[in-house]
Design a protein around this motif. Structure first.
Motif, PDB file in Angstrom:
ATOM      1  N   LEU A  70     -12.473   6.442  -6.379  1.00  0.00           N
ATOM      2  CA  LEU A  70     -12.939   5.492  -7.388  1.00  0.00           C
ATOM      3  C   LEU A  70     -14.264   4.847  -6.998  1.00  0.00           C
ATOM      4  N   LEU A  71     -14.358   4.398  -5.748  1.00  0.00           N
ATOM      5  CA  LEU A  71     -15.595   3.783  -5.285  1.00  0.00           C
ATOM      6  C   LEU A  71     -16.741   4.787  -5.304  1.00  0.00           C
ATOM      7  N   ALA A 115     -21.273  12.878 -10.718  1.00  0.00           N
ATOM      8  CA  ALA A 115     -20.355  11.952 -10.050  1.00  0.00           C
ATOM      9  C   ALA A 115     -19.067  12.642  -9.633  1.00  0.00           C
ATOM     10  N   VAL A 116     -18.526  13.487 -10.494  1.00  0.00           N
ATOM     11  CA  VAL A 116     -17.272  14.171 -10.173  1.00  0.00           C
ATOM     12  C   VAL A 116     -17.466  15.139  -9.014  1.00  0.00           C
ATOM     13  N   LEU A 130     -16.890  16.552  -3.248  1.00  0.00           N
ATOM     14  CA  LEU A 130     -17.458  17.063  -1.998  1.00  0.00           C
ATOM     15  C   LEU A 130     -17.371  16.029  -0.882  1.00  0.00           C
ATOM     16  N   ALA A 131     -17.653  14.764  -1.216  1.00  0.00           N
ATOM     17  CA  ALA A 131     -17.571  13.713  -0.207  1.00  0.00           C
ATOM     18  C   ALA A 131     -16.149  13.573   0.320  1.00  0.00           C
ATOM     19  N   LEU A 132     -15.156  13.668  -0.552  1.00  0.00           N
ATOM     20  CA  LEU A 132     -13.768  13.588  -0.106  1.00  0.00           C
ATOM     21  C   LEU A 132     -13.373  14.826   0.691  1.00  0.00           C
ATOM     22  N   ALA A 133     -13.857  15.997   0.264  1.00  0.00           N
ATOM     23  CA  ALA A 133     -13.513  17.238   0.971  1.00  0.00           C
ATOM     24  C   ALA A 133     -14.032  17.221   2.404  1.00  0.00           C
ATOM     25  N   SER A 172     -21.773   6.700  -7.538  1.00  0.00           N
ATOM     26  CA  SER A 172     -22.615   7.813  -7.971  1.00  0.00           C
ATOM     27  C   SER A 172     -23.061   7.646  -9.416  1.00  0.00           C
ATOM     28  N   PHE A 173     -22.142   7.251 -10.282  1.00  0.00           N
ATOM     29  CA  PHE A 173     -22.471   7.134 -11.704  1.00  0.00           C
ATOM     30  C   PHE A 173     -23.516   6.050 -11.952  1.00  0.00           C
ATOM     31  N   ASN A 174     -23.459   4.954 -11.191  1.00  0.00           N
ATOM     32  CA  ASN A 174     -24.362   3.826 -11.419  1.00  0.00           C
ATOM     33  C   ASN A 174     -25.620   3.868 -10.560  1.00  0.00           C
ATOM     34  N   ASN A 175     -25.781   4.899  -9.739  1.00  0.00           N
ATOM     35  CA  ASN A 175     -26.898   4.915  -8.807  1.00  0.00           C
ATOM     36  C   ASN A 175     -28.232   5.064  -9.527  1.00  0.00           C
TER      37      ASN A 175
END
Length: 263
Positions: A191-192, A68-69, A74-77, A197-200
């Motif tokens: 946060l979203l 998740a981290v 990567l998604a933010l980058a 990712s954690f709950n997927n």
């Protein structure tokens, strides 16, 4: 409530539907019995000890946090520069490009997972962590682009132009002016993305293997084999951790600053 009885009734029903199942799970976690049922048989906290001592859960928790981290980062980058380019740049076919980055919100996760499974797990024979990382990053990209873009649309572009007019370089103006203005959007997207990712489950279910498993899928496998209250205790611990994160976010940043101006 008297002025809008229908809306108030629907709101109460919504809270009941959301909260009652959670109360059942939390109550079942404290049972002294050996099976998961409600009302609980007595009171005991031994199932929390067994949940914490469960090696498969602890390994899956570490894997889920790492995944998740990294995928959120990567998604933010990628998503933040894309949002800047879409809102500030003059790109031909901008709407088409924006729709491409937002498409994972429309395409079912099972379809994305199957496509990545065929290309990465079968075609390129990559490890499950790399496949999961690519899949989760693709899944989180819309949050980074959309939420950051919404925050960017509300930001005052004249402040950055003023900074550049006073002699700041483009990078210095972005780092000292634009990026602080984007902080609510970046925090929201982070946060979203982390929670998603954690709950997927659907994507992780297709792309993970025995050497790297996420916590939700591991819990799903466990409940298919056993119906003891360990799974309720683990769910309660995750809920408690979520509440702690929410309280820390509220105390340090504030939900109004994180989510404000994005609706």
């Amino acid at each position: 409530m008297k002025a809008r009885p229908i809306a108030a009734t629907l709101a109460v029903l919504g809270y009941v539907v959301m909260l009652v199942p959670i109360l059942f799970v939390v109550g079942g976690a404290f049972t002294a019995g050996s099976t998961l049922k409600f009302p609980p048989e007595g009171f005991s906290v031994r199932w929390f000890g067994e949940a914490v001592a469960n090696e498969s859960f602890s390994q899956a928790l570490t894997s889920s946090l790492l995944l998740a981290v990294v995928s959120t980062a990567l998604a933010l980058a990628v998503g933040v520069p894309v949002a800047l380019a879409l809102h500030r740049g003059h790109i031909p076919g901008r709407s088409l490009l924006e729709g491409l980055f937002l498409s994972p919100l429309v395409i079912p996760e099972l379809v994305i997972g199957l496509a990545l499974y065929q290309q990465l797990m079968i075609g390129l024979k990559q490890t499950s962590f790399l496949a999961l990382l690519v899949g989760h990053t693709v899944l989180l990209m819309p949050y980074a682009v959309r939420v950051t873009g919404a925050s960017l649309a509300l930001a005052d572009q004249s402040l950055e132009e003023a900074a550049r007019g006073l002699g700041s370089s483009p990078w210095h103006a972005f780092r000292t002016v634009t990026l602080p203005l984007l902080r609510p959007g970046v925090m929201s997207a982070g946060l979203l993305g982390f929670i998603t990712s954690f709950n997927n489950v659907p994507l992780s279910l297709l792309l993970q293997s025995r050497d790297f498993g996420t916590l939700p899928v591991t819990m799903l496998d466990y409940i298919q084999q056993s119906y003891d209250p360990v799974i309720a205790a683990m769910s309660t611990l995750i809920l408690a951790g979520t509440v702690v994160i929410a309280v820390i976010a509220e105390r340090t940043v504030g939900f109004t600053k994180i989510f404000g101006g994005i609706n």
